[in-house]
Motif scaffolding. Structure first.
Motif, short mmCIF file in Angstrom:
data_model
loop_
_atom_site.label_atom_id
_atom_site.label_comp_id
_atom_site.label_asym_id
_atom_site.label_seq_id
_atom_site.Cartn_x
_atom_site.Cartn_y
_atom_site.Cartn_z
N VAL A 238 0.68 -1.04 0.07
CA VAL A 238 0.11 -0.16 0.14
C VAL A 238 0.92 1.10 0.02
CG1 VAL A 238 -1.56 1.33 1.41
CG2 VAL A 238 -1.95 -1.05 1.13
N ILE A 239 1.80 1.10 0.93
CA ILE A 239 2.75 2.35 0.83
C ILE A 239 3.36 2.66 -0.70
CG2 ILE A 239 5.31 3.24 1.54
CD1 ILE A 239 3.06 3.40 3.63
N LEU A 240 3.84 1.58 -1.25
CA LEU A 240 4.43 1.86 -2.83
C LEU A 240 3.14 2.27 -3.61
CD1 LEU A 240 6.56 -1.50 -2.75
CD2 LEU A 240 7.38 0.95 -2.83
N LYS A 241 1.99 1.94 -3.55
CA LYS A 241 0.82 2.52 -4.35
C LYS A 241 0.80 3.78 -4.11
CE LYS A 241 -1.41 -1.94 -5.77
NZ LYS A 241 -0.26 -2.91 -5.57
N ASP A 242 0.63 4.11 -2.79
CA ASP A 242 0.27 5.42 -2.36
C ASP A 242 1.13 6.36 -2.81
OD1 ASP A 242 -1.96 4.41 -1.27
OD2 ASP A 242 -1.56 4.93 1.02
N TYR A 243 2.44 6.00 -2.79
CA TYR A 243 3.68 6.97 -3.33
C TYR A 243 3.49 7.24 -4.61
CZ TYR A 243 8.35 8.90 -4.28
OH TYR A 243 9.21 9.84 -4.68
N ASN A 244 3.18 6.27 -5.52
CA ASN A 244 2.85 6.41 -7.01
C ASN A 244 1.78 7.36 -7.20
OD1 ASN A 244 4.39 4.52 -9.27
ND2 ASN A 244 4.64 3.64 -7.14
N PHE A 245 0.67 6.95 -6.43
CA PHE A 245 -0.67 7.88 -6.44
C PHE A 245 -0.26 9.39 -6.55
CE2 PHE A 245 -4.23 10.02 -4.78
CZ PHE A 245 -5.37 9.50 -5.75
N TYR A 246 0.45 9.63 -5.15
CA TYR A 246 0.80 11.12 -4.76
C TYR A 246 1.71 11.76 -5.86
CZ TYR A 246 -2.56 10.62 -0.75
OH TYR A 246 -3.51 10.57 0.00
N THR A 247 2.75 10.95 -6.27
CA THR A 247 3.75 11.50 -6.99
C THR A 247 3.71 11.39 -8.60
OG1 THR A 247 5.28 9.54 -6.89
CG2 THR A 247 5.19 11.22 -5.22
N GLN A 248 2.62 10.76 -9.18
CA GLN A 248 2.58 10.41 -10.51
C GLN A 248 2.56 11.81 -11.35
OE1 GLN A 248 -1.04 8.03 -11.19
NE2 GLN A 248 -2.37 9.46 -10.00
N ASP A 249 1.97 12.90 -10.83
CA ASP A 249 1.84 13.97 -11.60
C ASP A 249 2.85 15.14 -11.41
OD1 ASP A 249 -0.39 12.95 -13.09
OD2 ASP A 249 -1.69 13.75 -11.39
N MET A 250 3.88 14.71 -10.30
CA MET A 250 4.91 15.68 -9.97
C MET A 250 6.05 15.70 -11.17
SD MET A 250 5.00 14.92 -5.97
CE MET A 250 6.22 15.83 -5.26
#
Length: 239
Positions: A227-239
């Protein structure tokens, strides 16, 4: 295609695939086709100077031959170890010690082409029996030619497959860097594959400490890290 290990000045070993002799030969043929095409165009364009005196013709031929003579040296210097042929074949020149090859390295390689290419194609036969597929010019310059073709899939990156309706759980994951996420994913995949549960526990505790997660919602170690890895991708995908 053999593996080439480069030991950097920071004592970090980086593995590459040494470009095969066949790839290098094809790149060489492409480059020579470009040179021949250039010479044909120049010959047709400047064909009108046939009535000039012999010395004038020699002078013009000499000037027009410069791009052919210095083609490899100029392009490898400008394109960081690639000619057009090498770029098409996705191979490039690198320094064995991990540094970017310098202009002087390219000069040494270019100079030894006299031996490698024009003396019975000696360099090609040397590559065939050399573990790093180096020609004589490469040995003299301390360089090698590596392949840039990589079979990469999403598991080799920090990216994760997310559903369109995915909802994140831990917004504090933005405290992590890309390098943190890469280390977490590599460690997670390795520990999961070997069933190293002690490492998974340590990894989970370290993430909780760094990210500042208070509520882990009774998830198992593997579920939590995933979940941590997926959340990191979710929050940083547009950065």
């Amino acid at each position: 295609m053999s593996e080439l290990q480069i030991n950097t000045t920071q004592n970090v070993k980086i593995s590459f695939n040494a470009a095969g002799a066949g790839e290098r030969l094809l790149a060489f043929i492409i480059d020579w086709a470009i040179k021949i095409g250039y010479m044909m165009v120049m010959s047709w364009t400047f064909g009108a100077y046939d009535n000039m005196d012999q010395w004038s013709q020699i002078a013009i031929n000499t000037v027009l031959s410069f791009p052919v003579m210095f083609y490899t040296l100029a392009l490898e210097s400008l394109l960081e170890g690639q000619t057009i042929g090498k770029r098409i074949m996705k191979i490039k020149v690198v320094k064995i010690d991990g540094y970017q090859a310098s202009f002087s390295d390219y000069v040494v390689r270019w100079f030894f082409r006299i031996v490698d290419v024009y003396i019975f194609g000696l360099g090609f036969f040397v590559m065939l029996f050399n573990k790093k597929t180096q020609r004589i010019g490469d040995m003299a310059a301390g360089t090698a030619v590596i392949g840039l073709k990589e079979t990469v899939n999403i598991s080799h990156t920090i990216l994760e497959n997310l559903r369109d309706d995915y909802k994140p759980t831990y917004p504090n994951v933005i405290k992590l860097s890309d390098n943190d996420a890469r280390i977490i994913k590599d460690t997670f995949n390795s520990a999961r594959a070997s069933r190293d549960y002690k490492t998974l526990i340590k990894l989970r505790n370290k993430i909780i400490e760094v990210v500042g997660v208070k509520d882990v919602q009774q998830k198992t170690d593997m579920e939590f890290i995933d979940v941590i890895l997926k959340d990191y991708n979710f929050y940083t995908q547009d950065m």
